[in-house]
Design a protein around this motif. Structure first.
Motif, short mmCIF file in Angstrom:
data_model
loop_
_atom_site.label_atom_id
_atom_site.label_comp_id
_atom_site.label_asym_id
_atom_site.label_seq_id
_atom_site.Cartn_x
_atom_site.Cartn_y
_atom_site.Cartn_z
N ALA A 34 3.72 -13.88 -0.75
CA ALA A 34 3.41 -14.13 0.67
C ALA A 34 3.64 -12.87 1.49
O ALA A 34 2.82 -12.50 2.34
CB ALA A 34 4.27 -15.27 1.21
N TYR A 35 4.76 -12.19 1.23
CA TYR A 35 5.03 -10.93 1.93
C TYR A 35 3.92 -9.92 1.64
O TYR A 35 3.43 -9.24 2.55
CB TYR A 35 6.39 -10.33 1.53
N THR A 36 3.51 -9.82 0.39
CA THR A 36 2.48 -8.85 0.00
C THR A 36 1.17 -9.12 0.73
O THR A 36 0.52 -8.19 1.22
CB THR A 36 2.28 -8.85 -1.53
N VAL A 40 -0.53 -6.49 3.35
CA VAL A 40 -1.90 -5.98 3.20
C VAL A 40 -2.71 -6.27 4.47
O VAL A 40 -3.51 -5.43 4.91
CB VAL A 40 -2.58 -6.54 1.93
N MET A 41 -2.50 -7.42 5.08
CA MET A 41 -3.17 -7.73 6.34
C MET A 41 -2.75 -6.73 7.42
O MET A 41 -3.60 -6.19 8.16
CB MET A 41 -2.85 -9.16 6.78
N ASP A 42 -1.45 -6.46 7.51
CA ASP A 42 -0.94 -5.49 8.47
C ASP A 42 -1.50 -4.09 8.17
O ASP A 42 -1.85 -3.34 9.08
CB ASP A 42 0.59 -5.48 8.44
N ILE A 97 16.96 -14.23 1.49
CA ILE A 97 17.23 -13.82 2.87
C ILE A 97 16.40 -12.59 3.21
O ILE A 97 15.76 -12.53 4.26
CB ILE A 97 18.74 -13.54 3.07
N PHE A 98 16.41 -11.62 2.31
CA PHE A 98 15.64 -10.39 2.52
C PHE A 98 14.14 -10.69 2.60
O PHE A 98 13.45 -10.22 3.51
CB PHE A 98 15.92 -9.39 1.39
N LEU A 99 13.65 -11.50 1.68
CA LEU A 99 12.22 -11.83 1.69
C LEU A 99 11.85 -12.65 2.92
O LEU A 99 10.80 -12.43 3.52
CB LEU A 99 11.84 -12.58 0.41
N GLY A 100 12.70 -13.58 3.30
CA GLY A 100 12.43 -14.37 4.51
C GLY A 100 12.35 -13.50 5.74
O GLY A 100 11.45 -13.67 6.58
N ALA A 101 13.26 -12.55 5.86
CA ALA A 101 13.23 -11.62 6.99
C ALA A 101 11.99 -10.75 6.94
O ALA A 101 11.34 -10.51 7.97
CB ALA A 101 14.50 -10.76 7.00
N SER A 102 11.63 -10.27 5.75
CA SER A 102 10.44 -9.42 5.60
C SER A 102 9.17 -10.18 5.97
O SER A 102 8.28 -9.64 6.64
CB SER A 102 10.34 -8.91 4.16
N GLY A 107 4.86 -10.97 9.40
CA GLY A 107 4.01 -12.01 9.97
C GLY A 107 3.88 -11.88 11.48
O GLY A 107 2.79 -12.03 12.04
N SER A 108 4.98 -11.56 12.16
CA SER A 108 4.91 -11.40 13.62
C SER A 108 4.07 -10.19 14.00
O SER A 108 3.35 -10.22 15.01
CB SER A 108 6.31 -11.30 14.22
N LEU A 109 4.10 -9.14 13.19
CA LEU A 109 3.25 -7.96 13.46
C LEU A 109 1.78 -8.31 13.30
O LEU A 109 0.94 -7.91 14.12
CB LEU A 109 3.62 -6.82 12.51
#
Length: 120
Positions: A34-36, A40-42, A97-102, A107-109
């Protein structure tokens, strides 16, 4: 850019204890995926910023206000690689925790960029 690469290298080379090599499970893998996707969208949106300096400016101080597309590509690739390496090196109890924050930050960006007219 050289600083970013040096920081990434240092993070990867940091000594970690044996518990840091806990296996990634499905949830960890899904969160990293999900982060990846968000990253990539960002990345695509940031390339649009670089291609349109008369309309947009970058808010990331590491990239500067009007980065080149090449600089964006190098930064985003290094950032993705560093995040993945750091994720695999974290002990299981800190990994989510790290992945959730990432995911939250990236996502907000993406949402902000979308709201100002940048698409994928």
């Amino acid at each position: 850019m050289k600083r970013l690469i040096a920081i990434a290298a240092l993070l990867v080379m940091l000594p970690v204890n044996a518990s840091a090599f806990d296996k990634m499970d499905r949830v960890d893998t899904g969160m990293l995926a999900a982060y990846t996707v968000l990253h990539v969208m960002d990345w695509r949106q940031t390339r649009q910023i670089a291609k349109n300096p008369n309309v947009y400016w970058e808010r990331n101080p590491l990239l500067g206000k009007h980065p080149s597309v090449s600089r964006v590509n190098k930064y985003m690739l290094a950032s993705l690689a560093t995040t993945a390496a750091f994720t695999y090196g974290l002990p299981k109890k800190y990994r989510r925790i790290f992945l959730g924050a990432s995911i939250t930050v990236t996502g907000s960006l993406v949402v902000h960029n979308f709201n100002i007219g940048l698409r994928f």
